[in-house]
Design a protein around this motif. Structure first.
Motif, mmCIF file in Angstrom:
data_model
loop_
_atom_site.group_PDB
_atom_site.id
_atom_site.type_symbol
_atom_site.label_atom_id
_atom_site.label_comp_id
_atom_site.label_asym_id
_atom_site.label_seq_id
_atom_site.Cartn_x
_atom_site.Cartn_y
_atom_site.Cartn_z
ATOM 1 N N LEU A 21 0.793 -1.239 0.000
ATOM 2 C CA LEU A 21 0.000 0.000 0.000
ATOM 3 C C LEU A 21 0.826 1.291 0.000
ATOM 4 O O LEU A 21 0.290 2.352 -0.297
ATOM 5 N N HIS A 137 -4.540 4.587 3.463
ATOM 6 C CA HIS A 137 -4.785 3.576 4.509
ATOM 7 C C HIS A 137 -4.355 4.051 5.885
ATOM 8 O O HIS A 137 -4.803 3.527 6.900
ATOM 9 N N ASP A 250 13.131 8.471 10.384
ATOM 10 C CA ASP A 250 13.651 7.458 11.303
ATOM 11 C C ASP A 250 14.194 6.224 10.582
ATOM 12 O O ASP A 250 14.635 5.272 11.213
HETATM 13 O O1 SUG Z 1 3.631 4.010 6.599
HETATM 14 N N1 SUG Z 1 3.987 0.564 6.010
HETATM 15 C C1 SUG Z 1 4.179 1.697 6.883
HETATM 16 C C2 SUG Z 1 5.489 1.571 7.586
HETATM 17 C C3 SUG Z 1 5.654 2.628 8.642
HETATM 18 C C4 SUG Z 1 7.011 2.646 9.233
HETATM 19 N N2 SUG Z 1 7.110 3.638 10.218
HETATM 20 C C5 SUG Z 1 8.207 4.397 10.494
HETATM 21 N N3 SUG Z 1 9.214 4.482 9.654
HETATM 22 N N4 SUG Z 1 8.205 5.101 11.567
HETATM 23 C C6 SUG Z 1 4.131 3.010 6.085
HETATM 24 O O2 SUG Z 1 4.630 3.023 4.949
HETATM 25 C C7 SUG Z 1 2.724 -0.874 4.513
HETATM 26 C C8 SUG Z 1 1.355 -1.527 4.477
HETATM 27 C C9 SUG Z 1 1.186 -2.472 3.331
HETATM 28 O O3 SUG Z 1 1.815 -2.291 2.294
HETATM 29 O O4 SUG Z 1 0.347 -3.399 3.461
HETATM 30 C C10 SUG Z 1 2.797 0.299 5.456
HETATM 31 O O5 SUG Z 1 1.820 0.978 5.673
#
Ligand code: SUG
Length: 444
Positions: A21, A137, A250
């Motif tokens: 996503l 999402h 981060d």
């Molecule tokens: O927002 N991945 C999250 C990962 C968040 C990581 N957070 C930090 N770096 N603090 C994002 O990209 C993937 C969901 C999916 O592909 O099913 C997702 O939302």
């Protein structure tokens, strides 16, 4: 008065899956279509929390949100019973259902920005849930996050809450993942570093992937929180790092107290960043640990998530400690660098490698999974809900996950009303375990 930094880890949700996503998040795109194991994911997270507890850290949890998020479907015009709405939405758009079913709330570094009370004019700890406007999402998280934070940190003598920023992607805010707090000690006045990807009202022609955080959003949060004069610094992330897959700062930098551990290519102007911090906080003896690209190329940073680590001050240790994803020990350059770092007699004296692979495959390392809140003893006692872990609560959560979670969920399972029922039953019980009251949108 005793102060500590408490890590609140996101509990991996029962719909954890790989739906690809997040455009600009390399792992999310690469692993699209894999079958996830939510039960393993939640247990890996709890194990990480237990590991921190074994180091003497205080550790809390934040709950997953109700997914599929039927309130979003309702607001988009779907009607009828829960299962009818889900089935109709799946028929109309599987992509929409995948978006409203994501377990992305587990990455609580994006839950919000917290300014602890020593840093604010009115002496309260301020909370702003991140609007996460860049990704559909995630844009549906902040209202529930705000309700959960208000239950856990009741508004009043110690805690003050703000709503997520309005303004869509112009005011795009990704929370603590783009925010670092520097201080001499957790209970002393600190200085905040806000890292943004672009300006709200300019087209960032140098970005190929989204710059999720805007300067204007960061400035708004610093204003809302009433940071003590001059104690906020704003710097731009290196667009090259965003384009290489560092969708949050981060992924390329982590801080604790006076120490900043970051990659040479993390910031547009690293020398300017150091200068601004030193002038905002002359009382802090900053230690900048800048990792050169010649030793660790940016591609290995993004692959291993070396900087998406937790940098801790365990109460009985004289040096700081890193909690790294196990992938760092499997990548030659990062493994060698950490060995060299520990041998260098610098501020970081220990490192542990943990397995959070279920989360890592979606681009979430140890640091993504936690929200840090610096709290005094009195503030900790003023917290509500039952979210600070002890052995008994960990056991209850392990048992709860074992009873409710599947060990296989694919992006094609998300239209199944049976999975939805299982998720709501799990969260119904969890909200009682954690004493959250009615923070969820689904009805039971
Ligand atoms: O927002 N991945 C999250 C990962 C968040 C990581 N957070 C930090 N770096 N603090 C994002 O990209 C993937 C969901 C999916 O592909 O099913 C997702 O939302």
């Amino acid at each position: 008065m005793n102060w500590r930094e408490v890590n609140f880890d996101g509990i991996v949700g029962p719909t954890h899956n790989y739906a690809g996503l997040s455009y600009g998040n390399v792992a999310s795109a690469k692993n699209e279509g894999l079958v996830a194991n939510p039960r393993e994911g939640v247990l890996q997270g709890l194990q990480k929390a237990q590991h921190l507890r074994s180091l003497g850290m205080t550790q809390g949890v934040l709950p997953p949100h109700d997914r599929p998020h039927l309130a979003t479907l309702r607001s988009l015009g779907f009607t009828g019973s829960d299962s009818k709405m889900l089935t109709d939405a799946w028929t109309s758009s599987p992509a929409l259902v995948r978006n409203i079913s994501s377990s992305a709330t587990m990455w609580t570094a994006n839950a919000g920005t917290i300014s602890p009370s020593p840093d604010t004019e009115n002496g309260k700890t301020h909370f702003t849930p991140a609007n996460l406007a860049a990704m559909f999402h995630r844009s549906i998280e902040h209202e529930t996050t705000g309700r959960v934070l208000k239950v856990m940190f009741p508004e009043g003598e110690y805690f003050q809450h703000h709503a997520g920023l309005p303004g869509g992607t112009h005011m795009g805010d990704e929370g603590a993942a783009n925010h670092n707090r520097f201080c001499r000690d957790y209970g002393e006045a600190g200085t905040a570093l806000y890292v943004y990807g672009r300006s709200a009202f300019d087209v960032a022609k140098d970005l190929t992937f989204p710059g999720r955080q805007t300067l204007e959003a960061s400035e708004a949060i610093a204003r809302q929180h009433g940071l003590r004069g001059g104690k906020a610094v704003f710097v731009r992330q290196n667009p090259g790092a965003i384009n290489a897959g560092a969708f949050h700062n981060d992924v390329v930098a982590v801080s604790n107290k006076n120490v900043f551990f970051y990659h040479e290519e993390a910031f547009e102007d690293p020398a300017g960043m150091q200068k601004q911090l030193r002038s905002a906080a002359p009382e802090i003896d900053f230690e900048f640990v800048e990792v050169p690209s010649a030793k660790v190329p940016l591609s290995d940073v993004v692959k291993s998530y070396m900087f998406n680590s937790q940098l801790l001050s365990p109460p009985d240790a004289d040096k700081m400690q890193l909690i790294l994803p196990i992938e760092v020990s499997e990548t030659a350059s990062t493994k060698a660098y950490i060995e060299e770092l520990l041998a260098s007699n610098g501020p970081i004296g220990a490192a542990d490698f943990l397995d959070v692979r279920q989360s890592m495959r979606n681009g979430g390392g140890p640091a993504c999974l936690r929200l840090r809140v610096a709290l005094s003893d009195d503030q900790l006692s003023a917290m509500d809900a039952n979210s600070v872990l002890d052995d008994a609560l960990v056991e209850i959560l392990q048992d709860w996950a074992g009873r409710h979670y599947r060990d296989r969920v694919s992006a094609d399972d998300l239209g199944d009303p049976q999975l939805m029922e299982e998720c709501f039953a799990a969260l119904d019980e969890l909200s009682q375990i954690l004493k959250l009251g009615s923070v969820y949108d689904f009805q039971r």
